[in-house]
Design a protein around this motif. Structure first.
Motif, short mmCIF file in Angstrom:
data_model
loop_
_atom_site.label_atom_id
_atom_site.label_comp_id
_atom_site.label_asym_id
_atom_site.label_seq_id
_atom_site.Cartn_x
_atom_site.Cartn_y
_atom_site.Cartn_z
N SER A 9 -8.12 7.99 2.75
CA SER A 9 -7.44 6.74 3.06
C SER A 9 -8.49 5.68 3.30
O SER A 9 -9.52 5.96 3.90
CB SER A 9 -6.57 6.94 4.31
OG SER A 9 -5.96 5.74 4.69
N PRO A 10 -8.26 4.46 2.84
CA PRO A 10 -7.07 3.92 2.19
C PRO A 10 -6.98 4.36 0.73
O PRO A 10 -7.90 4.99 0.19
CB PRO A 10 -7.27 2.41 2.28
CG PRO A 10 -8.74 2.22 2.29
CD PRO A 10 -9.29 3.43 3.03
N VAL A 11 -5.86 4.00 0.11
CA VAL A 11 -5.65 4.31 -1.30
C VAL A 11 -6.84 3.79 -2.10
O VAL A 11 -7.35 2.71 -1.83
CB VAL A 11 -4.33 3.67 -1.80
CG1 VAL A 11 -4.20 3.81 -3.30
CG2 VAL A 11 -3.15 4.30 -1.10
N SER A 12 -7.28 4.56 -3.04
CA SER A 12 -8.43 4.28 -3.93
C SER A 12 -9.76 4.71 -3.34
O SER A 12 -10.79 4.50 -3.95
CB SER A 12 -8.50 2.82 -4.36
OG SER A 12 -7.40 2.53 -5.18
N ASP A 20 0.99 2.85 -9.00
CA ASP A 20 1.25 1.43 -9.16
C ASP A 20 0.04 0.67 -8.61
O ASP A 20 -0.32 0.85 -7.45
CB ASP A 20 2.52 1.05 -8.39
CG ASP A 20 2.93 -0.40 -8.56
OD1 ASP A 20 2.12 -1.21 -9.09
OD2 ASP A 20 4.04 -0.74 -8.15
N PRO A 21 -0.59 -0.18 -9.40
CA PRO A 21 -1.76 -0.93 -8.92
C PRO A 21 -1.50 -1.75 -7.67
O PRO A 21 -2.42 -2.03 -6.91
CB PRO A 21 -2.12 -1.85 -10.10
CG PRO A 21 -1.50 -1.22 -11.29
CD PRO A 21 -0.29 -0.48 -10.81
N LYS A 22 -0.26 -2.10 -7.41
CA LYS A 22 0.06 -2.86 -6.19
C LYS A 22 -0.23 -2.06 -4.93
O LYS A 22 -0.39 -2.63 -3.86
CB LYS A 22 1.53 -3.28 -6.20
CG LYS A 22 1.87 -4.29 -7.27
CD LYS A 22 3.34 -4.62 -7.26
CE LYS A 22 3.70 -5.49 -8.44
NZ LYS A 22 5.15 -5.71 -8.52
N GLY A 23 -0.30 -0.73 -5.06
CA GLY A 23 -0.60 0.12 -3.92
C GLY A 23 -2.00 -0.08 -3.37
O GLY A 23 -2.30 0.32 -2.25
N ASP A 25 -3.49 -3.21 -3.38
CA ASP A 25 -3.69 -4.64 -3.11
C ASP A 25 -4.04 -4.94 -1.66
O ASP A 25 -5.01 -5.61 -1.37
CB ASP A 25 -2.45 -5.44 -3.50
CG ASP A 25 -2.29 -5.56 -5.00
OD1 ASP A 25 -3.24 -5.22 -5.73
OD2 ASP A 25 -1.21 -5.98 -5.44
N ASP A 26 -3.23 -4.47 -0.74
CA ASP A 26 -3.37 -4.85 0.66
C ASP A 26 -4.01 -3.70 1.43
O ASP A 26 -3.32 -2.80 1.91
CB ASP A 26 -1.99 -5.18 1.24
CG ASP A 26 -2.07 -5.67 2.67
OD1 ASP A 26 -3.13 -6.19 3.06
OD2 ASP A 26 -1.07 -5.52 3.40
N VAL A 27 -5.33 -3.70 1.53
CA VAL A 27 -6.01 -2.61 2.20
C VAL A 27 -6.77 -3.16 3.39
O VAL A 27 -7.81 -3.77 3.26
CB VAL A 27 -6.97 -1.86 1.24
CG1 VAL A 27 -7.66 -0.74 1.97
CG2 VAL A 27 -6.22 -1.32 0.05
N GLN A 35 0.21 3.12 5.37
CA GLN A 35 0.27 3.97 4.18
C GLN A 35 0.22 5.44 4.58
O GLN A 35 0.95 6.26 4.03
CB GLN A 35 -0.89 3.65 3.23
CG GLN A 35 -0.77 2.34 2.51
CD GLN A 35 -2.03 2.03 1.70
OE1 GLN A 35 -3.07 2.67 1.83
NE2 GLN A 35 -1.92 1.02 0.85
N VAL A 36 -0.64 5.77 5.53
CA VAL A 36 -0.73 7.16 6.00
C VAL A 36 0.58 7.57 6.66
O VAL A 36 1.09 8.67 6.42
CB VAL A 36 -1.91 7.34 6.98
CG1 VAL A 36 -1.87 8.72 7.63
CG2 VAL A 36 -3.24 7.13 6.25
#
Length: 83
Positions: A9-12, A20-23, A25-27, A35-36
């Motif tokens: 975590s975070p995503v990526s 979805d690439p939007k996942g 965006d807001d990190v 998200q977790v």
């Protein structure tokens, strides 16, 4: 015997990804801890047999910033609300 979930975590980060690439965006600290929380809700919904087991949250390095937020969500019962 123990059951362990390793979560990047975070995503990526690490091996994590979003379909979805939007996942990605807001990190930030709050959004990544949410998200977790959403992941854990979905995981425990799919695997309810683990809800009765003791649950521990840990992390290293920068996770010291978000682990307390995640622990707060868990302690407030957010895992059982299905959000």
């Amino acid at each position: 015997m123990a059951s362990i979930i390793f979560l990047d975590s975070p995503v990526s980060s690490g091996f994590s990804y979003a379909r979805d690439p939007k996942g990605c965006d807001d990190v930030g600290d709050y959004s990544s801890s949410l998200q977790v929380q959403r992941f854990l809700n979905k995981w425990f919904t799919d695997h309810p047999q683990y809800l009765s087991n003791p649950f521990y949250i840990g992390g290293d390095s920068y996770a010291g910033k978000v682990v307390p937020l995640i622990a707060q969500y868990v302690s407030e019962g957010e895992l059982t609300k299905g959000s």
